[in-house]
Design a protein around this motif. Sequence first.
Motif, PDB file in Angstrom:
ATOM      1  N   VAL A 102       0.847  -1.197   0.000  1.00 52.89           N
ATOM      2  CA  VAL A 102       0.000   0.000   0.000  1.00 52.89           C
ATOM      3  C   VAL A 102       0.884   1.249   0.000  1.00 52.89           C
ATOM      4  CG1 VAL A 102      -1.628   1.347   1.394  1.00 52.89           C
ATOM      5  CG2 VAL A 102      -2.012  -1.094   1.039  1.00 52.89           C
ATOM      6  N   TYR A 103       1.971   1.242   0.781  1.00 52.70           N
ATOM      7  CA  TYR A 103       2.896   2.373   0.804  1.00 52.70           C
ATOM      8  C   TYR A 103       3.494   2.605  -0.584  1.00 52.70           C
ATOM      9  CZ  TYR A 103       2.854   2.601   5.934  1.00 52.70           C
ATOM     10  OH  TYR A 103       2.497   2.743   7.243  1.00 52.70           O
ATOM     11  N   CYS A 104       3.848   1.529  -1.269  1.00 51.47           N
ATOM     12  CA  CYS A 104       4.389   1.659  -2.629  1.00 51.47           C
ATOM     13  C   CYS A 104       3.375   2.326  -3.553  1.00 51.47           C
ATOM     14  CB  CYS A 104       4.781   0.289  -3.185  1.00 51.47           C
ATOM     15  SG  CYS A 104       6.262  -0.406  -2.490  1.00 51.47           S
ATOM     16  N   ILE A 105       2.122   1.929  -3.448  1.00 50.28           N
ATOM     17  CA  ILE A 105       1.076   2.538  -4.271  1.00 50.28           C
ATOM     18  C   ILE A 105       0.955   4.024  -3.950  1.00 50.28           C
ATOM     19  CG2 ILE A 105      -1.418   2.605  -4.709  1.00 50.28           C
ATOM     20  CD1 ILE A 105      -1.393  -0.463  -4.343  1.00 50.28           C
ATOM     21  N   CYS A 106       0.984   4.370  -2.666  1.00 50.00           N
ATOM     22  CA  CYS A 106       0.893   5.786  -2.259  1.00 50.00           C
ATOM     23  C   CYS A 106       2.074   6.584  -2.798  1.00 50.00           C
ATOM     24  CB  CYS A 106       0.827   5.896  -0.741  1.00 50.00           C
ATOM     25  SG  CYS A 106      -0.731   5.326  -0.048  1.00 50.00           S
ATOM     26  N   PHE A 107       3.300   6.009  -2.706  1.00 52.32           N
ATOM     27  CA  PHE A 107       4.481   6.692  -3.226  1.00 52.32           C
ATOM     28  C   PHE A 107       4.377   6.885  -4.732  1.00 52.32           C
ATOM     29  CE2 PHE A 107       7.006   4.994   0.496  1.00 52.32           C
ATOM     30  CZ  PHE A 107       7.066   6.227   1.122  1.00 52.32           C
ATOM     31  N   LEU A 108       3.936   5.859  -5.429  1.00 50.01           N
ATOM     32  CA  LEU A 108       3.811   5.939  -6.879  1.00 50.01           C
ATOM     33  C   LEU A 108       2.815   7.029  -7.260  1.00 50.01           C
ATOM     34  CD1 LEU A 108       4.597   4.811  -9.623  1.00 50.01           C
ATOM     35  CD2 LEU A 108       2.780   3.128  -9.366  1.00 50.01           C
ATOM     36  N   MET A 109       1.676   7.063  -6.585  1.00 51.47           N
ATOM     37  CA  MET A 109       0.670   8.087  -6.848  1.00 51.47           C
ATOM     38  C   MET A 109       1.259   9.475  -6.605  1.00 51.47           C
ATOM     39  SD  MET A 109      -1.436  10.346  -4.878  1.00 51.47           S
ATOM     40  CE  MET A 109      -1.054   9.632  -3.318  1.00 51.47           C
ATOM     41  N   ALA A 110       1.958   9.647  -5.491  1.00 50.29           N
ATOM     42  CA  ALA A 110       2.529  10.956  -5.156  1.00 50.29           C
ATOM     43  C   ALA A 110       3.614  11.357  -6.159  1.00 50.29           C
ATOM     44  CB  ALA A 110       3.097  10.934  -3.738  1.00 50.29           C
ATOM     45  N   ALA A 111       4.449  10.395  -6.555  1.00 49.32           N
ATOM     46  CA  ALA A 111       5.515  10.693  -7.516  1.00 49.32           C
ATOM     47  C   ALA A 111       4.925  11.093  -8.866  1.00 49.32           C
ATOM     48  CB  ALA A 111       6.434   9.485  -7.667  1.00 49.32           C
ATOM     49  N   ILE A 112       3.882  10.385  -9.296  1.00 49.60           N
ATOM     50  CA  ILE A 112       3.228  10.737 -10.562  1.00 49.60           C
ATOM     51  C   ILE A 112       2.636  12.139 -10.473  1.00 49.60           C
ATOM     52  CG2 ILE A 112       1.259  10.196 -12.063  1.00 49.60           C
ATOM     53  CD1 ILE A 112       1.873   7.208 -11.469  1.00 49.60           C
ATOM     54  N   PHE A 113       1.999  12.454  -9.354  1.00 55.11           N
ATOM     55  CA  PHE A 113       1.437  13.783  -9.164  1.00 55.11           C
ATOM     56  C   PHE A 113       2.531  14.850  -9.227  1.00 55.11           C
ATOM     57  CE2 PHE A 113      -0.135  17.424  -6.851  1.00 55.11           C
ATOM     58  CZ  PHE A 113      -1.431  17.544  -7.304  1.00 55.11           C
ATOM     59  N   ASP A 114       3.662  14.601  -8.542  1.00 55.77           N
ATOM     60  CA  ASP A 114       4.773  15.554  -8.572  1.00 55.77           C
ATOM     61  C   ASP A 114       5.305  15.734  -9.991  1.00 55.77           C
ATOM     62  OD1 ASP A 114       4.624  16.082  -5.888  1.00 55.77           O
ATOM     63  OD2 ASP A 114       6.463  15.030  -5.343  1.00 55.77           O
TER      64      ASP A 114
END
Length: 166
Positions: A102-114
Amino acid sequence: MDKEIVHAVLDKMGDMLNIKVIAGAVLGLVTHKYSILMIGFGVLLYLDILTKWIAISYAYLVEQGNEAPAFFDAVKGINSARKARKINSTEMRTRGVSKLFVYCICFLMAAIFDLMSMAAGGSSQIVQIVCGYLAMNEALSIIENLGDAGVKSMARLYELLQRRGK
């Protein structure tokens, strides 16, 4: 295993080795920051699980009649708590792996947003916000577990942090 198969696999691994090494180095450079973050969260999750085991062991020792076991007694008591089936490592490991996923998914989402924000000419710190939130969540869990393991100062710290958060 057949020797011919082993040699064939080793030969195939050696094909274009220089390109594989360069690609691995480039991938490492690109993902270095995120790799460090994931390693950090892996360590936090490990500490969370370990402190949870210590807390369960402490409760088991109290249940067995030990009025106020010392912290290191609770650490040493992990094996006896496991033998008494108070600690189910398979369930805890599964929970830890799913939390890391779940943390990986959150990081991926945040990185894509950035990345999207930077591509549009703006700047964003969503990765930092997400990292900070998830890291603080894990830290609170570790502090809570240590409080449950009989470390009075951590129990007081957890209560103080809970009051501040409301």
